[in-house]
Design a protein around this motif. Structure first.
Motif, PDB file in Angstrom:
ATOM      1  N   ALA A  52      17.669  -7.422   5.492  1.00 57.58           N
ATOM      2  CA  ALA A  52      16.347  -7.920   5.884  1.00 57.58           C
ATOM      3  C   ALA A  52      15.836  -8.965   4.892  1.00 57.58           C
ATOM      4  O   ALA A  52      15.231  -9.969   5.293  1.00 57.58           O
ATOM      5  CB  ALA A  52      15.360  -6.764   6.007  1.00 57.58           C
ATOM      6  N   VAL A  53      16.071  -8.739   3.600  1.00 57.45           N
ATOM      7  CA  VAL A  53      15.656  -9.736   2.605  1.00 57.45           C
ATOM      8  C   VAL A  53      16.422 -11.037   2.831  1.00 57.45           C
ATOM      9  O   VAL A  53      15.844 -12.128   2.856  1.00 57.45           O
ATOM     10  CB  VAL A  53      15.864  -9.199   1.168  1.00 57.45           C
ATOM     11  CG1 VAL A  53      15.689 -10.325   0.143  1.00 57.45           C
ATOM     12  CG2 VAL A  53      14.889  -8.061   0.873  1.00 57.45           C
ATOM     13  N   ALA A  61      10.061  -6.379  -2.503  1.00 61.82           N
ATOM     14  CA  ALA A  61       9.002  -5.360  -2.523  1.00 61.82           C
ATOM     15  C   ALA A  61       8.376  -5.224  -1.136  1.00 61.82           C
ATOM     16  O   ALA A  61       8.093  -4.123  -0.661  1.00 61.82           O
ATOM     17  CB  ALA A  61       7.939  -5.723  -3.561  1.00 61.82           C
ATOM     18  N   ARG A  62       8.163  -6.365  -0.486  1.00 62.97           N
ATOM     19  CA  ARG A  62       7.579  -6.342   0.854  1.00 62.97           C
ATOM     20  C   ARG A  62       8.515  -5.623   1.831  1.00 62.97           C
ATOM     21  O   ARG A  62       8.078  -4.769   2.617  1.00 62.97           O
ATOM     22  CB  ARG A  62       7.310  -7.784   1.305  1.00 62.97           C
ATOM     23  CG  ARG A  62       7.390  -8.067   2.791  1.00 62.97           C
ATOM     24  CD  ARG A  62       6.249  -7.457   3.602  1.00 62.97           C
ATOM     25  NE  ARG A  62       6.568  -7.532   5.029  1.00 62.97           N
ATOM     26  CZ  ARG A  62       6.293  -8.568   5.808  1.00 62.97           C
ATOM     27  NH1 ARG A  62       5.663  -9.609   5.323  1.00 62.97           N
ATOM     28  NH2 ARG A  62       6.645  -8.569   7.080  1.00 62.97           N
ATOM     29  N   VAL A  67      10.112  -0.718   5.065  1.00 67.98           N
ATOM     30  CA  VAL A  67      10.939   0.429   5.445  1.00 67.98           C
ATOM     31  C   VAL A  67      10.059   1.688   5.477  1.00 67.98           C
ATOM     32  O   VAL A  67      10.099   2.478   6.430  1.00 67.98           O
ATOM     33  CB  VAL A  67      12.123   0.633   4.468  1.00 67.98           C
ATOM     34  CG1 VAL A  67      12.840   1.951   4.759  1.00 67.98           C
ATOM     35  CG2 VAL A  67      13.099  -0.526   4.568  1.00 67.98           C
ATOM     36  N   GLY A  68       9.237   1.839   4.442  1.00 71.93           N
ATOM     37  CA  GLY A  68       8.360   3.005   4.384  1.00 71.93           C
ATOM     38  C   GLY A  68       7.366   3.027   5.543  1.00 71.93           C
ATOM     39  O   GLY A  68       7.067   4.081   6.106  1.00 71.93           O
ATOM     40  N   GLY A 264       2.949 -13.394   2.199  1.00 76.88           N
ATOM     41  CA  GLY A 264       4.101 -13.452   3.121  1.00 76.88           C
ATOM     42  C   GLY A 264       4.232 -14.810   3.788  1.00 76.88           C
ATOM     43  O   GLY A 264       4.575 -14.887   4.965  1.00 76.88           O
ATOM     44  N   ALA A 265       3.939 -15.879   3.047  1.00 80.28           N
ATOM     45  CA  ALA A 265       3.957 -17.251   3.583  1.00 80.28           C
ATOM     46  C   ALA A 265       2.994 -17.399   4.761  1.00 80.28           C
ATOM     47  O   ALA A 265       3.176 -18.248   5.628  1.00 80.28           O
ATOM     48  CB  ALA A 265       5.375 -17.678   3.982  1.00 80.28           C
ATOM     49  N   GLY A 266       1.968 -16.562   4.769  1.00 85.35           N
ATOM     50  CA  GLY A 266       0.946 -16.665   5.823  1.00 85.35           C
ATOM     51  C   GLY A 266       1.429 -16.192   7.180  1.00 85.35           C
ATOM     52  O   GLY A 266       0.751 -16.389   8.183  1.00 85.35           O
ATOM     53  N   GLN A 267       2.589 -15.541   7.184  1.00 83.26           N
ATOM     54  CA  GLN A 267       3.206 -15.182   8.470  1.00 83.26           C
ATOM     55  C   GLN A 267       2.754 -13.808   8.958  1.00 83.26           C
ATOM     56  O   GLN A 267       3.555 -12.914   9.204  1.00 83.26           O
ATOM     57  CB  GLN A 267       4.731 -15.267   8.329  1.00 83.26           C
ATOM     58  CG  GLN A 267       5.197 -16.670   7.945  1.00 83.26           C
ATOM     59  CD  GLN A 267       6.638 -16.714   7.455  1.00 83.26           C
ATOM     60  OE1 GLN A 267       7.436 -17.475   7.956  1.00 83.26           O
ATOM     61  NE2 GLN A 267       6.970 -15.903   6.478  1.00 83.26           N
ATOM     62  N   PHE A 268       1.443 -13.648   9.059  1.00 82.55           N
ATOM     63  CA  PHE A 268       0.876 -12.416   9.595  1.00 82.55           C
ATOM     64  C   PHE A 268       0.048 -12.744  10.835  1.00 82.55           C
ATOM     65  O   PHE A 268      -0.666 -13.746  10.845  1.00 82.55           O
ATOM     66  CB  PHE A 268      -0.045 -11.752   8.565  1.00 82.55           C
ATOM     67  CG  PHE A 268       0.696 -11.073   7.457  1.00 82.55           C
ATOM     68  CD1 PHE A 268       1.203  -9.793   7.627  1.00 82.55           C
ATOM     69  CD2 PHE A 268       0.880 -11.712   6.240  1.00 82.55           C
ATOM     70  CE1 PHE A 268       1.887  -9.163   6.605  1.00 82.55           C
ATOM     71  CE2 PHE A 268       1.572 -11.077   5.219  1.00 82.55           C
ATOM     72  CZ  PHE A 268       2.080  -9.799   5.385  1.00 82.55           C
ATOM     73  N   CYS A 269       0.113 -11.859  11.811  1.00 77.00           N
ATOM     74  CA  CYS A 269      -0.762 -11.990  12.982  1.00 77.00           C
ATOM     75  C   CYS A 269      -2.224 -11.952  12.551  1.00 77.00           C
ATOM     76  O   CYS A 269      -3.089 -12.473  13.237  1.00 77.00           O
ATOM     77  CB  CYS A 269      -0.553 -10.830  13.952  1.00 77.00           C
ATOM     78  SG  CYS A 269       1.103 -10.228  14.056  1.00 77.00           S
TER      79      CYS A 269
END
Lengths: 486, 486
Positions: A52-53, A61-62, A67-68, A264-269
């Motif tokens: 995934a990384v 860390a993200r 996963v958690g 996260g490079a702004g990659q959030f909804c």
């Protein structure tokens, strides 16, 4: 690997065949299965994290945290299934002596809709993908799941799918309970074939507005239309009220804003794409501090080259829009790691389309009335945020009812990125934030998306489903004649 | 009277303006309002009954019963609103010491969607019309309602609308809380204008498949698509199992079937249009008894000349279908009162489209497996009925899971006409019985159609809506960290 149309049909046929046995599982069996999926993901955690990384370019860390979050969601749904409240049992007992006509015995429970197609998201390779929230909630509801993996992280998807299928086998469930398809090309045809397939009864999707709308249209045009839960686009307005601005340490405040914007490079909804700031000196100071904070940022590698290109053209369009000026820009971080940017706009014209990534727009406002009018003109959003102090109480009171009609979540004095997985969370909202505002894709209420009610009238006791039996073998909370009883 | 486009706009504008005040009403205020509507209908009961009998041609006893059903529904929703479970309150309290990050305080409640358009039905001038189930449930949810009255009963609709508006005024609510529009022509343009209006946020409809699909398509094509709850068509399969046939008095059994088929001129959504009967002598005897029972019936005047014409052409088509033979026919009852008819079909080909009215089709079956296969081929239905005796247990057990995937209600040893209004009832089902299987249009769960969840994160205590306050002023049952607490 690219799945073919034949593989789509094989997966949906197996899912349809698995449905009868899978929906007949007891709460204990289904809960144990969801926990087994979590355990199998954990057992292959190192390989999954590595993949995934590498595929997402997101920090270790993200991804570790994700996963958690993913296993936590599966375990939360195991708890929900065991509690059984999602079965929504209602019993109106017979009244044989009622005049003029006796009342029959009527019992209600929720049943699963059938096989569900889940479209993995680019920006959460685990929590919103193969065994993410949509899959967990559909499996919890009793629906077999066919996942279309996201082409940006095929290896991660495959590993998680293998873990899930191991859990299916361990628990003695039909293999068709879960399937994973992949198209490393655009995936358009595969996705369309999946949504058109008559065995598929609902769709979960997280992605772009165009992608979500195309699936919703296909689903509506089927001979039997089906529900599509598409989480699409949002610019997540943040309102800074004057009292908050007066009370806070401006540098820290601006820093927190830029931190949420660039996470996260702004990659959030839930990225805070639009911020409303008071006109005047305090707002000017916040803007200067924001410019400084943005200047200190460095772009992070985005999920895919295509997403980085879309960010470049989106920010390019933004900068060319009338009345828009750049407040601050960060440093480019290398290939596909474009610089974060904050711009100021004199009006909302042309600045309310989502630019996926670390791009923020600030709009100034003169007073609460004009602010309320601007907010009222926005499209539906996932979130809205108010920063207020006690001096802002009146304004906040005026804005709250305006915002709650626009969004799925209103939050105070924080930042919208970071969505708690819990029982009270809503990750949803009016169109175009989602295609169906009546639900959430995060949190335990998400299970309700994949169910429908059925009434059983005068069904002989020995034929009643266990959830509806008089002796209540599953110990469910039930609504008897309208009132909840344990 | 025909409402103009200007009147549509005036009604929706007033509804949108009324929304803020109406949705802010307390459970007590809203409950009292629903009771006031019921009381106002009762106060004008004689005139309403007289108009409804004259306009619908339905018998006095039926219409009198429908008044009771209508006021009963309103009072049931008053009870639901006062109990407050529909608010779905969930609280995940803050965990300030959680590591690595503190958990915010997240609270959830349901809010109403906004103004709702309700399309009155032809066949229930009261219970599914102006102040019927859709209106009662939308008002209960906190949504203003704009009704498009059915052109077949304008006078009834107007009287009920006047009663409702008197209740609005008495309770000090904004006049726009309720509006009534009417088009004595086709109503198509009025209906389309209403569904296209951006202030309308959901639609309730009971009527034909074509009508429902047209509204659903219009709603999906809006810039902001909205949910449409259309209850459309159903042939309500009835399965007679061999043991039941062996045990019962055949004449009484056939009489009961024909009674349900011809009730109200067969003008029920739940009319038993398709009956599966065992091959063999006992089935033959049932058919002969059915022929006798039908021969003894006389046609009743249908709701409108158009409906009577559609019945004539539908039964005409049916009789001309290959493999179809007439089992029995009743006597014509005069103009627009066509004769009831029962036909036998050798296969399901061409006999599964609803013929609205007293027309039944009987299909014979050889064994449970072939019966199950036939049932599995049916489209979605409102109801399915099984007539079984203890000897049929195994067959019933095999058929129940097949049928529950096809319908909203499974009933045993009764007839589908007559829908109990209660908390456990489902009047709904998979497409094309309805446009949205996830809900019901009868019973208390109907309120959920007009709501959506909103999460409130870290909202200051003095800004929280009453339903979410720590001191729980409305005494609501709430879900705390996932578990229900009173």
């Amino acid at each position: 690997m690219t799945s073919t149309t034949t593989e789509v049909e094989a997966a949906t046929t197996a899912a349809a065949e698995a449905f009868a046995a899978y929906r007949a599982t007891t709460p204990e069996q289904r809960g144990a299965f969801l926990e087994a999926v979590a355990a199998e993901i954990e057992s292959d955690k190192d390989a999954i994290i590595e993949a995934a990384v590498a595929e997402s370019h997101l920090p270790l860390a993200r991804i570790t945290g994700e996963v958690g979050r993913t296993t936590g969601q599966l375990r939360m749904f195991a708890e929900v299934v065991r509690r059984g409240d999602h079965l929504g049992v209602r019993i109106d007992p017979a009244l044989p002596d009622r005049a003029p006509l006796p009342r029959p015995d009527v019992r209600q429970r929720m049943i699963p809709l059938g096989p569900v197609a889940v479209f993995g998201a680019s920006n959460f390779p685990l929590a919103f993908s193969t065994a993410g929230g949509d899959t967990a909630s559909a499996l919890a509801a009793g629906c077999p799941v066919v996942v279309k993996g996201h082409p940006a992280h095929p290896r991660t998807g495959t590993l998680v799918a293998q873990a899930t299928s191991r859990a299916v086998e361990q628990c003695g469930l039909p293999a068709g309970t879960f399937a994973f398809l992949l198209d490393e090309g655009s995936g358009f045809e595969l996705g369309q074939a999946l949504v058109k397939d008559p065995r598929i009864k609902a769709v979960g999707f997280t992605g772009s507005r165009n992608g979500g709308l195309a699936l919703a249209e296909t689903a509506a045009r089927r001979p039997e239309p089906i529900p599509v839960y598409a989480e699409m686009s949002s610019i997540n307005p943040v309102v800074v009220l004057p009292g908050a601005l007066a009370e806070r340490d401006i540098a820290v405040f601006a820093q927190a804003y830029v931190g949420s914007l660039t996470l996260g490079a702004g990659q959030f909804c839930t990225n805070p794409g639009l911020l409303f700031l008071p006109a005047g000196e305090a707002g000017d100071a916040f803007l200067r501090a924001t410019a400084e904070a943005v200047a200190a940022t460095t772009g992070q590698t985005m999920l895919t080259p295509g997403i980085a290109e879309a960010y470049a053209s989106g920010t390019g369009r933004l900068k060319e829009t009338d009345g828009v000026s750049v407040v601050g820009t960060g440093t480019e971080g290398g290939e596909h790691a474009p610089a974060p940017v904050v711009a100021e706009a004199s009006t909302l014209d042309g600045v309310t389309d989502e630019v996926f990534g670390a791009a923020g727009v600030v709009v100034r406002y003169a007073d609460t009335d004009s602010l309320a009018a601007s907010l009222d003109h926005l499209e539906g959003q996932l979130t809205a945020t108010i920063h207020s102090a006690s001096a802002d109480r009146k304004a906040a009171q005026q804005l709250l009812p305006v915002l709650e009609l626009k969004v799925g979540r209103v939050l105070f004095n924080g930042w919208p990125t970071g969505v708690e997985v819990g029982h009270a969370m809503v990750h949803g909202g009016p169109f175009p934030a989602t295609s169906d505002s009546r639900t959430t894709s995060v949190g335990s209420r998400a299970i309700e998306r994949f169910q429908r009610p059925v009434a059983y009238q005068d069904v002989p006791a020995d034929l009643l489903p266990e959830a509806l039996r008089d002796d209540n073998p599953w110990g469910l909370t039930r609504r008897i004649d309208g009132a909840l009883e344990r």
